[in-house]
Scaffold this motif. Structure first.
Motif, PDB file in Angstrom:
ATOM      1  N   ARG A  62       4.233  19.959  -5.773  1.00 44.23           N
ATOM      2  CA  ARG A  62       5.503  19.225  -5.874  1.00 44.23           C
ATOM      3  C   ARG A  62       5.690  18.318  -4.649  1.00 44.23           C
ATOM      4  N   GLU A  63       5.312  18.799  -3.476  1.00 42.26           N
ATOM      5  CA  GLU A  63       5.422  17.986  -2.256  1.00 42.26           C
ATOM      6  C   GLU A  63       4.434  16.820  -2.282  1.00 42.26           C
ATOM      7  N   ILE A  64       3.237  17.083  -2.768  1.00 38.11           N
ATOM      8  CA  ILE A  64       2.247  16.024  -2.896  1.00 38.11           C
ATOM      9  C   ILE A  64       2.751  14.945  -3.851  1.00 38.11           C
ATOM     10  N   GLN A  65       3.327  15.365  -4.961  1.00 39.50           N
ATOM     11  CA  GLN A  65       3.884  14.418  -5.926  1.00 39.50           C
ATOM     12  C   GLN A  65       5.000  13.588  -5.308  1.00 39.50           C
ATOM     13  N   PHE A  66       5.808  14.215  -4.472  1.00 41.45           N
ATOM     14  CA  PHE A  66       6.904  13.527  -3.783  1.00 41.45           C
ATOM     15  C   PHE A  66       6.354  12.412  -2.888  1.00 41.45           C
ATOM     16  N   ILE A  67       5.323  12.743  -2.122  1.00 38.14           N
ATOM     17  CA  ILE A  67       4.709  11.762  -1.216  1.00 38.14           C
ATOM     18  C   ILE A  67       4.071  10.624  -2.014  1.00 38.14           C
ATOM     19  N   ARG A  68       3.356  10.984  -3.065  1.00 37.53           N
ATOM     20  CA  ARG A  68       2.691   9.965  -3.886  1.00 37.53           C
ATOM     21  C   ARG A  68       3.701   9.051  -4.566  1.00 37.53           C
ATOM     22  N   HIS A  69       4.795   9.622  -5.012  1.00 37.39           N
ATOM     23  CA  HIS A  69       5.818   8.837  -5.709  1.00 37.39           C
ATOM     24  C   HIS A  69       6.229   7.626  -4.874  1.00 37.39           C
ATOM     25  N   PHE A  70       6.483   7.866  -3.610  1.00 34.96           N
ATOM     26  CA  PHE A  70       6.946   6.778  -2.745  1.00 34.96           C
ATOM     27  C   PHE A  70       5.794   5.904  -2.251  1.00 34.96           C
ATOM     28  N   MET A  71       4.733   6.530  -1.759  1.00 40.57           N
ATOM     29  CA  MET A  71       3.652   5.739  -1.166  1.00 40.57           C
ATOM     30  C   MET A  71       2.883   4.928  -2.200  1.00 40.57           C
ATOM     31  N   GLU A  72       2.508   5.548  -3.303  1.00 43.76           N
ATOM     32  CA  GLU A  72       1.763   4.812  -4.318  1.00 43.76           C
ATOM     33  C   GLU A  72       2.676   3.836  -5.063  1.00 43.76           C
ATOM     34  N   GLY A  73       3.926   4.236  -5.245  1.00 46.41           N
ATOM     35  CA  GLY A  73       4.862   3.340  -5.908  1.00 46.41           C
ATOM     36  C   GLY A  73       5.081   2.057  -5.129  1.00 46.41           C
ATOM     37  N   GLU A  74       5.320   2.189  -3.831  1.00 43.61           N
ATOM     38  CA  GLU A  74       5.523   1.002  -2.994  1.00 43.61           C
ATOM     39  C   GLU A  74       4.238   0.203  -2.848  1.00 43.61           C
ATOM     40  N   SER A  75       3.104   0.886  -2.859  1.00 40.02           N
ATOM     41  CA  SER A  75       1.822   0.178  -2.809  1.00 40.02           C
ATOM     42  C   SER A  75       1.649  -0.690  -4.046  1.00 40.02           C
ATOM     43  N   ALA A  76       2.024  -0.155  -5.208  1.00 33.88           N
ATOM     44  CA  ALA A  76       1.920  -0.923  -6.446  1.00 33.88           C
ATOM     45  C   ALA A  76       2.822  -2.155  -6.395  1.00 33.88           C
ATOM     46  N   ALA A  77       4.025  -1.982  -5.831  1.00 31.05           N
ATOM     47  CA  ALA A  77       4.955  -3.112  -5.717  1.00 31.05           C
ATOM     48  C   ALA A  77       4.364  -4.218  -4.846  1.00 31.05           C
ATOM     49  N   LEU A  78       3.756  -3.834  -3.734  1.00 28.92           N
ATOM     50  CA  LEU A  78       3.125  -4.823  -2.864  1.00 28.92           C
ATOM     51  C   LEU A  78       1.898  -5.443  -3.525  1.00 28.92           C
ATOM     52  N   ALA A  79       1.147  -4.610  -4.251  1.00 25.13           N
ATOM     53  CA  ALA A  79      -0.063  -5.096  -4.908  1.00 25.13           C
ATOM     54  C   ALA A  79       0.251  -6.185  -5.919  1.00 25.13           C
ATOM     55  N   ALA A  80       1.461  -6.161  -6.479  1.00 21.83           N
ATOM     56  CA  ALA A  80       1.836  -7.169  -7.477  1.00 21.83           C
ATOM     57  C   ALA A  80       1.760  -8.585  -6.922  1.00 21.83           C
ATOM     58  N   SER A  81       1.964  -8.730  -5.624  1.00 25.86           N
ATOM     59  CA  SER A  81       1.896 -10.060  -5.011  1.00 25.86           C
ATOM     60  C   SER A  81       0.611 -10.274  -4.207  1.00 25.86           C
ATOM     61  N   ARG A  82      -0.179  -9.212  -4.024  1.00 26.05           N
ATOM     62  CA  ARG A  82      -1.359  -9.331  -3.173  1.00 26.05           C
ATOM     63  C   ARG A  82      -2.688  -9.173  -3.910  1.00 26.05           C
ATOM     64  N   ILE A  83      -2.648  -8.620  -5.113  1.00 26.39           N
ATOM     65  CA  ILE A  83      -3.896  -8.359  -5.834  1.00 26.39           C
ATOM     66  C   ILE A  83      -4.562  -9.671  -6.217  1.00 26.39           C
ATOM     67  N   THR A  84      -5.878  -9.696  -6.138  1.00 29.68           N
ATOM     68  CA  THR A  84      -6.635 -10.897  -6.494  1.00 29.68           C
ATOM     69  C   THR A  84      -7.025 -10.852  -7.972  1.00 29.68           C
ATOM     70  N   PRO A  85      -7.338 -11.992  -8.572  1.00 28.42           N
ATOM     71  CA  PRO A  85      -7.793 -11.991  -9.970  1.00 28.42           C
ATOM     72  C   PRO A  85      -9.011 -11.094 -10.181  1.00 28.42           C
ATOM     73  N   LYS A  86      -9.918 -11.078  -9.222  1.00 27.64           N
ATOM     74  CA  LYS A  86     -11.111 -10.243  -9.336  1.00 27.64           C
ATOM     75  C   LYS A  86     -10.728  -8.764  -9.338  1.00 27.64           C
ATOM     76  N   GLU A  87      -9.818  -8.369  -8.446  1.00 23.89           N
ATOM     77  CA  GLU A  87      -9.388  -6.975  -8.383  1.00 23.89           C
ATOM     78  C   GLU A  87      -8.677  -6.565  -9.675  1.00 23.89           C
ATOM     79  N   LEU A  88      -7.870  -7.467 -10.221  1.00 22.87           N
ATOM     80  CA  LEU A  88      -7.160  -7.178 -11.461  1.00 22.87           C
ATOM     81  C   LEU A  88      -8.150  -7.007 -12.613  1.00 22.87           C
ATOM     82  N   ALA A  89      -9.152  -7.860 -12.667  1.00 20.90           N
ATOM     83  CA  ALA A  89     -10.168  -7.762 -13.722  1.00 20.90           C
ATOM     84  C   ALA A  89     -10.921  -6.439 -13.617  1.00 20.90           C
ATOM     85  N   GLU A  90     -11.231  -6.020 -12.387  1.00 14.62           N
ATOM     86  CA  GLU A  90     -11.928  -4.750 -12.186  1.00 14.62           C
ATOM     87  C   GLU A  90     -11.052  -3.567 -12.607  1.00 14.62           C
ATOM     88  N   LEU A  91      -9.743  -3.670 -12.351  1.00 14.87           N
ATOM     89  CA  LEU A  91      -8.814  -2.622 -12.774  1.00 14.87           C
ATOM     90  C   LEU A  91      -8.782  -2.507 -14.299  1.00 14.87           C
TER      91      LEU A  91
END
Length: 225
Positions: free
Chosen positions: A83-112
């Motif tokens: 539950r604690e791990i999920q709590f940490i991931r919720h914020f860290m991975e969530g905010e990372s995804a938000a930043l990735a929306a403006s920073r991800i490259t076309p190549k990285e998106l294609a690989e995803l």
């Protein structure tokens, strides 16, 4: 036990540490599984010393546990820890995804997008491969945020929960993992559109899906009491 590749010459202790750590993250070991130092040394083609050093380092990081002098086991994480791990991931991975929306490259998106299709195909037939691909998807998103310290912290969380995610992919219905409505698709759409809020919400919803495993763990503990 997972099959490990032979190592090259160099800092063998560091290489062994990296291999075992990656194997834990990928869910190739199961919770409670015993790791034998001599067996790992034989698989990796190294002496016992670098394996012992790597194992002790992972024990100090709480990724493995030592029940006796020679009894090393993959940690069986308690529901509260997950539950604690999920709590940490919720914020860290969530905010990372938000930043990735403006920073991800076309190549990285294609690989995803390629990784997601591989994940969908593997989920129907190979839980171990699905767990590996799922981890690669999440790490690729965090990497696209360009925050190395956050990446390292998230990586530590996955080392702890990797074995449990293998169980997750074995116990969840195949239709849920292979469905076109999987949150990974919402995430990809948001990243494609530069939608920070949408990317955050999709990844956090995907992480929240893992709370089903917390309930499963609690049920197992209740049965064993």
């Amino acid at each position: 036990m997972a099959s490990l590749a032979k190592l090259e010459n160099g800092n063998l202790s560091e290489q062994v540490y990296a291999v075992i750590r990656d194997t834990l993250m990928d869910g190739r070991y199961e919770p409670g599984e015993r790791l034998r130092i001599s067996g790992l040394a034989s698989e990796l083609g190294v002496s016992i010393t670098p394996v012992r050093e790597a194992i002790f380092r992972l024990v100090s990081e709480h990724a493995l546990e030592m029940k006796a002098a020679t009894a090393i086991h993959v940690r069986d994480i308690a529901p509260d820890e997950l539950r604690e791990i999920q709590f940490i991931r919720h914020f860290m991975e969530g905010e990372s995804a938000a930043l990735a929306a403006s920073r991800i490259t076309p190549k990285e998106l294609a690989e995803l997008e390629i990784l997601q299709e591989k994940f969908r195909n593997a989920a129907a037939v190979d839980p171990e491969e699905a767990a590996l691909l799922n981890r690669q998807i999440h790490f690729a998103v965090v990497a696209a945020a360009r925050m190395p310290l956050v990446y390292a912290t998230v990586e530590n969380m996955w080392v702890l929960m990797g074995p449990l995610l293998r169980t997750f992919h074995k116990t969840m219905p195949v239709r849920d993992l292979t469905s076109g409505s999987h949150k990974h698709y919402d995430l990809l759409a948001a990243l494609r559109n530069g939608d920070a809020a949408g990317a955050r919400a999709a990844l956090q919803a995907d992480i929240a899906w893992g709370n089903a495993l917390i309930g499963w763990l609690e049920e197992q503990r209740a049965k064993s009491d």
